[in-house]
Design a protein around this motif. Structure first.
Motif, PDB file in Angstrom:
ATOM      1  N   ILE A  19     -64.217  84.900 -43.417  1.00 37.19           N
ATOM      2  CA  ILE A  19     -63.100  85.364 -43.955  1.00 37.19           C
ATOM      3  C   ILE A  19     -61.634  84.555 -43.542  1.00 37.19           C
ATOM      4  CG2 ILE A  19     -61.427  87.277 -43.565  1.00 37.19           C
ATOM      5  CD1 ILE A  19     -63.810  89.155 -43.434  1.00 37.19           C
ATOM      6  N   ARG A  20     -61.804  84.140 -42.322  1.00 38.93           N
ATOM      7  CA  ARG A  20     -60.787  83.239 -41.776  1.00 38.93           C
ATOM      8  C   ARG A  20     -60.769  81.869 -42.498  1.00 38.93           C
ATOM      9  NH1 ARG A  20     -63.151  84.103 -36.799  1.00 38.93           N
ATOM     10  NH2 ARG A  20     -62.089  86.171 -35.878  1.00 38.93           N
ATOM     11  N   LYS A  21     -61.806  81.275 -42.678  1.00 38.12           N
ATOM     12  CA  LYS A  21     -61.956  80.049 -43.377  1.00 38.12           C
ATOM     13  C   LYS A  21     -61.473  79.999 -44.636  1.00 38.12           C
ATOM     14  CE  LYS A  21     -65.221  76.800 -45.114  1.00 38.12           C
ATOM     15  NZ  LYS A  21     -66.793  76.451 -45.582  1.00 38.12           N
ATOM     16  N   GLU A  26     -52.493  81.020 -45.967  1.00 40.10           N
ATOM     17  CA  GLU A  26     -52.072  82.162 -46.181  1.00 40.10           C
ATOM     18  C   GLU A  26     -51.053  82.034 -47.473  1.00 40.10           C
ATOM     19  OE1 GLU A  26     -50.300  85.190 -43.752  1.00 40.10           O
ATOM     20  OE2 GLU A  26     -51.395  84.302 -42.272  1.00 40.10           O
ATOM     21  N   ALA A  27     -50.255  80.798 -47.312  1.00 40.45           N
ATOM     22  CA  ALA A  27     -49.056  80.779 -48.377  1.00 40.45           C
ATOM     23  C   ALA A  27     -49.918  80.441 -49.943  1.00 40.45           C
ATOM     24  CB  ALA A  27     -48.133  79.398 -48.114  1.00 40.45           C
ATOM     25  N   ARG A  28     -50.872  79.543 -49.745  1.00 42.35           N
ATOM     26  CA  ARG A  28     -51.552  79.325 -50.982  1.00 42.35           C
ATOM     27  C   ARG A  28     -52.418  80.669 -51.562  1.00 42.35           C
ATOM     28  NH1 ARG A  28     -56.315  75.650 -50.678  1.00 42.35           N
ATOM     29  NH2 ARG A  28     -57.502  77.365 -51.076  1.00 42.35           N
ATOM     30  N   PHE A  29     -53.089  81.250 -50.553  1.00 40.28           N
ATOM     31  CA  PHE A  29     -53.515  82.615 -51.016  1.00 40.28           C
ATOM     32  C   PHE A  29     -52.662  83.426 -51.633  1.00 40.28           C
ATOM     33  CE2 PHE A  29     -55.119  87.063 -50.090  1.00 40.28           C
ATOM     34  CZ  PHE A  29     -56.119  86.780 -50.513  1.00 40.28           C
ATOM     35  N   GLY A  30     -51.599  83.734 -50.899  1.00 39.76           N
ATOM     36  CA  GLY A  30     -50.665  84.835 -51.475  1.00 39.76           C
ATOM     37  C   GLY A  30     -50.109  84.454 -52.635  1.00 39.76           C
ATOM     38  N   SER A  31     -49.709  83.136 -53.049  1.00 41.74           N
ATOM     39  CA  SER A  31     -49.467  82.490 -54.264  1.00 41.74           C
ATOM     40  C   SER A  31     -50.571  82.868 -55.381  1.00 41.74           C
ATOM     41  CB  SER A  31     -49.092  81.032 -54.245  1.00 41.74           C
ATOM     42  OG  SER A  31     -48.810  80.543 -55.596  1.00 41.74           O
ATOM     43  N   GLU A  32     -51.706  82.379 -54.979  1.00 39.30           N
ATOM     44  CA  GLU A  32     -52.903  82.794 -55.959  1.00 39.30           C
ATOM     45  C   GLU A  32     -53.134  84.398 -56.177  1.00 39.30           C
ATOM     46  OE1 GLU A  32     -56.409  81.103 -54.203  1.00 39.30           O
ATOM     47  OE2 GLU A  32     -55.584  78.890 -54.497  1.00 39.30           O
ATOM     48  N   PHE A  33     -52.860  85.164 -55.101  1.00 42.55           N
ATOM     49  CA  PHE A  33     -52.891  86.583 -55.259  1.00 42.55           C
ATOM     50  C   PHE A  33     -52.250  87.029 -56.393  1.00 42.55           C
ATOM     51  CE2 PHE A  33     -51.608  90.588 -54.048  1.00 42.55           C
ATOM     52  CZ  PHE A  33     -52.748  91.389 -54.500  1.00 42.55           C
ATOM     53  N   ILE A  34     -50.775  86.687 -56.021  1.00 45.99           N
ATOM     54  CA  ILE A  34     -49.667  87.239 -56.968  1.00 45.99           C
ATOM     55  C   ILE A  34     -49.643  86.747 -58.177  1.00 45.99           C
ATOM     56  CG2 ILE A  34     -47.070  87.012 -57.059  1.00 45.99           C
ATOM     57  CD1 ILE A  34     -48.146  89.412 -54.938  1.00 45.99           C
ATOM     58  N   TRP A  54     -51.734  94.294 -50.086  1.00 46.75           N
ATOM     59  CA  TRP A  54     -51.075  93.283 -49.987  1.00 46.75           C
ATOM     60  C   TRP A  54     -50.105  93.445 -48.818  1.00 46.75           C
ATOM     61  CZ3 TRP A  54     -51.825  88.221 -49.232  1.00 46.75           C
ATOM     62  CH2 TRP A  54     -50.623  87.331 -49.062  1.00 46.75           C
ATOM     63  N   VAL A  55     -49.248  94.394 -49.237  1.00 44.05           N
ATOM     64  CA  VAL A  55     -48.101  94.865 -48.099  1.00 44.05           C
ATOM     65  C   VAL A  55     -48.608  95.067 -46.987  1.00 44.05           C
ATOM     66  CG1 VAL A  55     -46.194  96.416 -48.003  1.00 44.05           C
ATOM     67  CG2 VAL A  55     -46.405  95.261 -50.338  1.00 44.05           C
ATOM     68  N   CYS A  56     -49.468  95.693 -47.007  1.00 40.47           N
ATOM     69  CA  CYS A  56     -50.153  96.224 -45.511  1.00 40.47           C
ATOM     70  C   CYS A  56     -50.446  94.897 -44.706  1.00 40.47           C
ATOM     71  CB  CYS A  56     -51.221  97.139 -45.812  1.00 40.47           C
ATOM     72  SG  CYS A  56     -51.764  98.003 -44.241  1.00 40.47           S
ATOM     73  N   THR A  57     -51.164  93.965 -45.500  1.00 44.01           N
ATOM     74  CA  THR A  57     -51.528  92.853 -44.640  1.00 44.01           C
ATOM     75  C   THR A  57     -50.359  91.913 -43.956  1.00 44.01           C
ATOM     76  OG1 THR A  57     -51.706  91.474 -46.601  1.00 44.01           O
ATOM     77  CG2 THR A  57     -53.720  92.504 -46.092  1.00 44.01           C
ATOM     78  N   ARG A  58     -49.271  91.979 -44.773  1.00 42.80           N
ATOM     79  CA  ARG A  58     -48.009  91.526 -44.412  1.00 42.80           C
ATOM     80  C   ARG A  58     -47.279  91.976 -43.401  1.00 42.80           C
ATOM     81  NH1 ARG A  58     -49.209  86.991 -45.125  1.00 42.80           N
ATOM     82  NH2 ARG A  58     -47.295  86.328 -44.942  1.00 42.80           N
ATOM     83  N   ASP A  59     -47.591  93.303 -43.254  1.00 47.27           N
ATOM     84  CA  ASP A  59     -46.560  93.914 -41.954  1.00 47.27           C
ATOM     85  C   ASP A  59     -47.169  93.774 -40.672  1.00 47.27           C
ATOM     86  OD1 ASP A  59     -45.829  95.981 -40.407  1.00 47.27           O
ATOM     87  OD2 ASP A  59     -46.194  97.959 -41.570  1.00 47.27           O
ATOM     88  N   PRO A  60     -46.463  93.358 -39.741  1.00 50.46           N
ATOM     89  CA  PRO A  60     -46.855  92.818 -38.347  1.00 50.46           C
ATOM     90  C   PRO A  60     -47.307  93.884 -37.553  1.00 50.46           C
ATOM     91  CG  PRO A  60     -44.494  92.311 -38.884  1.00 50.46           C
ATOM     92  CD  PRO A  60     -44.920  93.163 -39.908  1.00 50.46           C
ATOM     93  N   TYR A  76     -61.754  88.562 -52.510  1.00 56.59           N
ATOM     94  CA  TYR A  76     -62.530  88.670 -53.772  1.00 56.59           C
ATOM     95  C   TYR A  76     -62.069  88.940 -55.128  1.00 56.59           C
ATOM     96  CZ  TYR A  76     -66.650  90.527 -56.320  1.00 56.59           C
ATOM     97  OH  TYR A  76     -67.751  90.878 -57.359  1.00 56.59           O
ATOM     98  N   PHE A  77     -60.980  89.744 -55.063  1.00 50.40           N
ATOM     99  CA  PHE A  77     -60.138  89.983 -56.271  1.00 50.40           C
ATOM    100  C   PHE A  77     -59.551  88.358 -56.687  1.00 50.40           C
ATOM    101  CE2 PHE A  77     -55.832  90.313 -58.412  1.00 50.40           C
ATOM    102  CZ  PHE A  77     -56.308  90.998 -59.404  1.00 50.40           C
ATOM    103  N   VAL A  78     -59.218  87.524 -55.783  1.00 50.03           N
ATOM    104  CA  VAL A  78     -58.746  86.147 -56.199  1.00 50.03           C
ATOM    105  C   VAL A  78     -59.908  85.147 -56.648  1.00 50.03           C
ATOM    106  CG1 VAL A  78     -57.564  84.124 -55.323  1.00 50.03           C
ATOM    107  CG2 VAL A  78     -56.740  86.398 -54.748  1.00 50.03           C
ATOM    108  N   LEU A  79     -61.099  85.214 -55.853  1.00 46.91           N
ATOM    109  CA  LEU A  79     -61.941  84.414 -56.279  1.00 46.91           C
ATOM    110  C   LEU A  79     -62.377  84.116 -57.613  1.00 46.91           C
ATOM    111  CD1 LEU A  79     -64.348  85.117 -53.045  1.00 46.91           C
ATOM    112  CD2 LEU A  79     -62.909  82.871 -53.539  1.00 46.91           C
TER     113      LEU A  79
END
Length: 126
Positions: A19-21, A26-34, A54-60, A76-79
Protein backbone atom coordinates in the motif's frame (compact mmCIF):
# COMPACT_ATOMS: atom_id res chain seq x y z
CA UNK A 1 -9.13 -2.62 19.51
CA UNK A 2 -8.99 -4.72 16.38
CA UNK A 3 -6.91 -3.53 13.44
CA UNK A 4 -9.02 -5.45 10.95
CA UNK A 5 -11.76 -2.83 10.40
CA UNK A 6 -14.26 -5.58 9.77
CA UNK A 7 -12.30 -7.42 7.08
CA UNK A 8 -11.63 -10.41 9.33
CA UNK A 9 -7.88 -9.97 9.58
CA UNK A 10 -5.28 -7.26 9.98
CA UNK A 11 -3.11 -6.02 7.14
CA UNK A 12 0.08 -8.05 6.90
CA UNK A 13 3.47 -6.34 6.79
CA UNK A 14 3.69 -7.18 3.11
CA UNK A 15 0.27 -5.68 2.41
CA UNK A 16 1.16 -2.53 4.29
CA UNK A 17 4.43 -2.23 2.39
CA UNK A 18 2.58 -2.66 -0.89
CA UNK A 19 0.00 0.00 0.00
CA UNK A 20 2.78 2.41 0.95
CA UNK A 21 4.75 1.62 -2.20
CA UNK A 22 1.80 2.08 -4.54
CA UNK A 23 0.74 5.35 -2.95
CA UNK A 24 4.16 6.84 -2.20
CA UNK A 25 3.77 9.73 -4.61
CA UNK A 26 0.64 11.31 -3.11
CA UNK A 27 0.49 14.22 -5.56
CA UNK A 28 0.59 11.90 -8.58
CA UNK A 29 -1.91 9.52 -6.99
CA UNK A 30 -4.29 12.40 -6.21
CA UNK A 31 -4.00 13.69 -9.76
CA UNK A 32 -4.66 10.23 -11.22
CA UNK A 33 -7.61 9.66 -8.88
CA UNK A 34 -9.29 13.00 -9.65
CA UNK A 35 -8.54 12.63 -13.36
CA UNK A 36 -10.08 9.17 -13.52
CA UNK A 37 -13.07 10.28 -11.47
CA UNK A 38 -13.67 13.22 -13.83
CA UNK A 39 -13.78 10.80 -16.76
CA UNK A 40 -16.32 8.46 -15.19
CA UNK A 41 -18.19 10.42 -12.48
CA UNK A 42 -21.36 10.76 -14.51
CA UNK A 43 -21.47 7.00 -15.21
CA UNK A 44 -20.99 5.66 -11.68
CA UNK A 45 -23.48 6.02 -8.83
CA UNK A 46 -20.79 5.87 -6.15
CA UNK A 47 -18.79 8.95 -7.25
CA UNK A 48 -19.80 10.89 -4.16
CA UNK A 49 -18.65 8.03 -1.92
CA UNK A 50 -15.29 7.97 -3.71
CA UNK A 51 -14.85 11.68 -3.12
CA UNK A 52 -15.93 11.41 0.53
CA UNK A 53 -13.31 8.71 1.01
CA UNK A 54 -10.70 10.92 -0.68
CA UNK A 55 -11.62 13.92 1.49
CA UNK A 56 -11.39 11.71 4.58
CA UNK A 57 -7.86 10.63 3.62
CA UNK A 58 -6.82 14.28 3.29
CA UNK A 59 -8.13 15.16 6.78
CA UNK A 60 -5.25 15.34 9.28
CA UNK A 61 -7.52 14.09 12.08
CA UNK A 62 -8.29 10.82 10.27
CA UNK A 63 -6.48 7.87 11.91
CA UNK A 64 -3.64 6.40 9.88
CA UNK A 65 -5.20 2.92 9.57
CA UNK A 66 -8.41 4.45 8.24
CA UNK A 67 -6.41 6.45 5.68
CA UNK A 68 -4.56 3.32 4.58
CA UNK A 69 -7.77 1.34 4.24
CA UNK A 70 -9.37 4.06 2.14
CA UNK A 71 -6.24 4.67 0.08
CA UNK A 72 -6.01 0.98 -0.72
CA UNK A 73 -9.62 1.02 -1.98
CA UNK A 74 -9.08 4.25 -3.92
CA UNK A 75 -5.90 2.77 -5.35
CA UNK A 76 -7.91 -0.16 -6.69
CA UNK A 77 -10.22 2.33 -8.42
CA UNK A 78 -7.24 4.08 -10.05
CA UNK A 79 -5.29 0.98 -11.07
CA UNK A 80 -5.74 0.05 -14.72
CA UNK A 81 -6.00 -3.68 -13.93
CA UNK A 82 -9.35 -4.77 -12.53
CA UNK A 83 -11.08 -8.04 -11.85
CA UNK A 84 -13.78 -6.81 -14.25
CA UNK A 85 -12.59 -4.35 -16.94
CA UNK A 86 -14.21 -0.92 -16.55
CA UNK A 87 -14.99 -0.69 -20.27
CA UNK A 88 -17.64 -3.42 -19.95
CA UNK A 89 -21.08 -1.75 -19.93
CA UNK A 90 -22.95 -2.01 -16.60
CA UNK A 91 -20.54 -4.55 -15.10
CA UNK A 92 -17.28 -2.67 -15.46
CA UNK A 93 -17.40 -0.76 -12.19
CA UNK A 94 -19.05 -3.43 -10.03
CA UNK A 95 -15.74 -4.65 -8.63
CA UNK A 96 -14.69 -1.06 -7.89
CA UNK A 97 -18.03 -0.43 -6.18
CA UNK A 98 -17.65 -3.57 -4.08
CA UNK A 99 -14.16 -2.63 -2.94
CA UNK A 100 -15.24 0.92 -2.10
CA UNK A 101 -18.36 -0.32 -0.29
CA UNK A 102 -16.32 -2.74 1.82
CA UNK A 103 -13.79 -0.05 2.72
CA UNK A 104 -16.52 2.46 3.55
CA UNK A 105 -18.34 -0.07 5.71
CA UNK A 106 -15.12 -0.89 7.53
CA UNK A 107 -14.37 2.74 8.39
CA UNK A 108 -17.88 4.22 8.33
CA UNK A 109 -17.50 6.05 11.64
CA UNK A 110 -14.50 7.98 10.34
CA UNK A 111 -16.20 9.55 7.33
CA UNK A 112 -17.96 12.59 8.75
CA UNK A 113 -20.78 14.74 7.43
CA UNK A 114 -18.16 17.42 6.71
CA UNK A 115 -16.32 14.94 4.47
CA UNK A 116 -19.57 14.14 2.66
CA UNK A 117 -20.49 17.82 2.29
CA UNK A 118 -17.08 18.61 0.82
CA UNK A 119 -17.46 15.64 -1.56
CA UNK A 120 -20.82 16.95 -2.81
CA UNK A 121 -19.25 20.36 -3.39
CA UNK A 122 -16.31 18.82 -5.27
CA UNK A 123 -18.62 16.65 -7.37
CA UNK A 124 -20.43 19.70 -8.71
CA UNK A 125 -17.04 21.10 -9.81
CA UNK A 126 -16.04 17.97 -11.75
Amino acid sequence: MSDSFGFGQSFTREEMAEIRKSLRDEARFGSEFIGRLKRVAKRIPFAEDLLAAWVCTRDPSTPRRVKLTLLAALGYFVLPLDAIPDVMPLLGFTDDAAVIAAALAAVAGSITQQHRDKAKEMLTDL
